[in-house]
Design a protein around this motif. Sequence first.
Motif, PDB file in Angstrom:
ATOM      1  N   VAL A 166       0.814  -1.218   0.000  1.00 55.29           N
ATOM      2  CA  VAL A 166       0.000   0.000   0.000  1.00 55.29           C
ATOM      3  C   VAL A 166       0.850   1.272   0.000  1.00 55.29           C
ATOM      4  CG1 VAL A 166      -2.026  -1.107   1.022  1.00 55.29           C
ATOM      5  CG2 VAL A 166      -0.311  -0.030   2.519  1.00 55.29           C
ATOM      6  N   ASP A 167       2.059   1.205   0.549  1.00 58.05           N
ATOM      7  CA  ASP A 167       2.923   2.384   0.570  1.00 58.05           C
ATOM      8  C   ASP A 167       3.380   2.775  -0.835  1.00 58.05           C
ATOM      9  OD1 ASP A 167       2.725   2.641   3.328  1.00 58.05           O
ATOM     10  OD2 ASP A 167       4.475   1.363   3.680  1.00 58.05           O
ATOM     11  N   ALA A 168       3.323   1.842  -1.772  1.00 56.60           N
ATOM     12  CA  ALA A 168       3.745   2.110  -3.148  1.00 56.60           C
ATOM     13  C   ALA A 168       2.581   2.561  -4.036  1.00 56.60           C
ATOM     14  CB  ALA A 168       4.393   0.861  -3.745  1.00 56.60           C
ATOM     15  N   PHE A 169       1.351   2.573  -3.489  1.00 56.73           N
ATOM     16  CA  PHE A 169       0.188   2.979  -4.288  1.00 56.73           C
ATOM     17  C   PHE A 169       0.031   4.495  -4.197  1.00 56.73           C
ATOM     18  CE2 PHE A 169      -4.265   3.772  -5.243  1.00 56.73           C
ATOM     19  CZ  PHE A 169      -4.502   2.934  -6.319  1.00 56.73           C
ATOM     20  N   PRO A 170       0.116   5.200  -5.331  1.00 55.16           N
ATOM     21  CA  PRO A 170      -0.013   6.663  -5.295  1.00 55.16           C
ATOM     22  C   PRO A 170      -1.365   7.093  -4.723  1.00 55.16           C
ATOM     23  CG  PRO A 170       0.725   5.898  -7.451  1.00 55.16           C
ATOM     24  CD  PRO A 170       0.327   4.686  -6.671  1.00 55.16           C
ATOM     25  N   GLY A 171      -1.332   7.937  -3.711  1.00 60.03           N
ATOM     26  CA  GLY A 171      -2.566   8.448  -3.131  1.00 60.03           C
ATOM     27  C   GLY A 171      -3.253   7.500  -2.171  1.00 60.03           C
ATOM     28  N   HIS A 172      -2.566   6.453  -1.723  1.00 57.95           N
ATOM     29  CA  HIS A 172      -3.172   5.513  -0.776  1.00 57.95           C
ATOM     30  C   HIS A 172      -3.667   6.259   0.459  1.00 57.95           C
ATOM     31  CE1 HIS A 172      -2.971   2.674   2.687  1.00 57.95           C
ATOM     32  NE2 HIS A 172      -3.742   1.992   1.858  1.00 57.95           N
TER      33      HIS A 172
ATOM     34  N   SER B 214      -5.456   2.784   8.417  1.00 52.53           N
ATOM     35  CA  SER B 214      -4.709   2.139   9.497  1.00 52.53           C
ATOM     36  C   SER B 214      -3.261   1.959   9.053  1.00 52.53           C
ATOM     37  CB  SER B 214      -5.303   0.775   9.843  1.00 52.53           C
ATOM     38  OG  SER B 214      -4.449   0.086  10.735  1.00 52.53           O
ATOM     39  N   SER B 215      -2.346   2.338   9.913  1.00 53.89           N
ATOM     40  CA  SER B 215      -0.928   2.181   9.579  1.00 53.89           C
ATOM     41  C   SER B 215      -0.515   0.713   9.567  1.00 53.89           C
ATOM     42  CB  SER B 215      -0.067   2.962  10.567  1.00 53.89           C
ATOM     43  OG  SER B 215      -0.269   2.477  11.875  1.00 53.89           O
ATOM     44  N   ALA B 216      -1.354  -0.172  10.105  1.00 54.41           N
ATOM     45  CA  ALA B 216      -1.035  -1.604  10.129  1.00 54.41           C
ATOM     46  C   ALA B 216      -1.321  -2.287   8.792  1.00 54.41           C
ATOM     47  CB  ALA B 216      -1.805  -2.295  11.244  1.00 54.41           C
ATOM     48  N   SER B 217      -2.078  -1.638   7.919  1.00 55.97           N
ATOM     49  CA  SER B 217      -2.399  -2.233   6.619  1.00 55.97           C
ATOM     50  C   SER B 217      -1.158  -2.232   5.738  1.00 55.97           C
ATOM     51  CB  SER B 217      -3.521  -1.436   5.954  1.00 55.97           C
ATOM     52  OG  SER B 217      -3.803  -1.959   4.681  1.00 55.97           O
ATOM     53  N   ARG B 218      -0.868  -3.393   5.136  1.00 54.07           N
ATOM     54  CA  ARG B 218       0.322  -3.533   4.281  1.00 54.07           C
ATOM     55  C   ARG B 218      -0.035  -3.846   2.827  1.00 54.07           C
ATOM     56  NH1 ARG B 218       3.127  -0.651   5.703  1.00 54.07           N
ATOM     57  NH2 ARG B 218       4.741  -1.488   4.381  1.00 54.07           N
ATOM     58  N   SER B 219      -1.137  -4.579   2.602  1.00 52.42           N
ATOM     59  CA  SER B 219      -1.582  -4.888   1.243  1.00 52.42           C
ATOM     60  C   SER B 219      -3.106  -4.860   1.214  1.00 52.42           C
ATOM     61  CB  SER B 219      -1.037  -6.235   0.764  1.00 52.42           C
ATOM     62  OG  SER B 219      -1.429  -7.285   1.594  1.00 52.42           O
ATOM     63  N   GLU B 220      -3.669  -4.788  -0.003  1.00 55.41           N
ATOM     64  CA  GLU B 220      -5.105  -4.547  -0.109  1.00 55.41           C
ATOM     65  C   GLU B 220      -5.642  -5.079  -1.427  1.00 55.41           C
ATOM     66  OE1 GLU B 220      -7.964  -0.572   0.451  1.00 55.41           O
ATOM     67  OE2 GLU B 220      -5.780  -0.374   0.459  1.00 55.41           O
ATOM     68  N   ILE B 221      -6.912  -5.465  -1.405  1.00 54.45           N
ATOM     69  CA  ILE B 221      -7.655  -5.772  -2.625  1.00 54.45           C
ATOM     70  C   ILE B 221      -9.005  -5.088  -2.513  1.00 54.45           C
ATOM     71  CG2 ILE B 221      -8.531  -7.979  -1.715  1.00 54.45           C
ATOM     72  CD1 ILE B 221      -8.439  -9.038  -4.656  1.00 54.45           C
ATOM     73  N   VAL B 222      -9.440  -4.468  -3.594  1.00 51.70           N
ATOM     74  CA  VAL B 222     -10.742  -3.800  -3.632  1.00 51.70           C
ATOM     75  C   VAL B 222     -11.499  -4.299  -4.854  1.00 51.70           C
ATOM     76  CG1 VAL B 222     -11.989  -1.612  -3.736  1.00 51.70           C
ATOM     77  CG2 VAL B 222      -9.846  -1.760  -2.433  1.00 51.70           C
ATOM     78  N   VAL B 223     -12.729  -4.772  -4.613  1.00 52.67           N
ATOM     79  CA  VAL B 223     -13.571  -5.347  -5.663  1.00 52.67           C
ATOM     80  C   VAL B 223     -14.845  -4.508  -5.778  1.00 52.67           C
ATOM     81  CG1 VAL B 223     -14.816  -7.412  -6.412  1.00 52.67           C
ATOM     82  CG2 VAL B 223     -12.700  -7.650  -5.081  1.00 52.67           C
ATOM     83  N   PRO B 224     -15.113  -3.937  -6.955  1.00 51.10           N
ATOM     84  CA  PRO B 224     -16.358  -3.173  -7.096  1.00 51.10           C
ATOM     85  C   PRO B 224     -17.580  -4.097  -7.137  1.00 51.10           C
ATOM     86  CG  PRO B 224     -15.162  -3.217  -9.182  1.00 51.10           C
ATOM     87  CD  PRO B 224     -14.301  -3.926  -8.162  1.00 51.10           C
ATOM     88  N   VAL B 225     -18.660  -3.623  -6.544  1.00 48.48           N
ATOM     89  CA  VAL B 225     -19.958  -4.304  -6.606  1.00 48.48           C
ATOM     90  C   VAL B 225     -20.735  -3.572  -7.698  1.00 48.48           C
ATOM     91  CG1 VAL B 225     -22.044  -4.957  -5.359  1.00 48.48           C
ATOM     92  CG2 VAL B 225     -19.842  -4.829  -4.139  1.00 48.48           C
TER      93      VAL B 225
END
Length: 158
Positions: A99-105, A109-120
């Motif tokens: 997440v630190d490498a994603f522009p505009g993240h 929570s500072s504990a989040s390291r990776s993420e997936i987002v799925v549109p409904v």
Amino acid sequence: MAEELRIKNGDKQEMYETLLPQIASLVGNETDLIANMANVAAALKQTFGFFWVGFYRVIDNQLVLAPFQGPIACTRIKYGKGVCGTAWKETRTIIVPDVDAFPGHIACSSASRSEIVVPVIWADKVIAVLDIDSDQPDSFDETDQIFLEKIVELLPHQ
């Protein structure tokens, strides 16, 4: 459906394959979107132990926090901002290994390291996003994308 999930211990794909029909049964006869989002978030959190699992609904051209499991979260996210707003804008699933490498993240929570987002998506329109965070880097892959997209498709359309 029983109030208890029965998940086969195995690799990630086997766990999703066991979970998918149970979620289908859980949401199949319920028409309330919020109730279904709450149960989907709980089932995913219980099965995989993700750091944060939840939904944001599109309301008045912004994402508004909806049912979730995990620590407190950002309440509102603007269109095109952060991973969630970008997935909404681009109408596609986004996997972020770091997440630190994603522009505009947006660091809810500072504990989040990776993420997936799925549109409904209903009738070619994003009505919400499913957001899942891990406290470990590089936690999500194509298997997650395939099954999470199937899970959000199970939400009964209104």
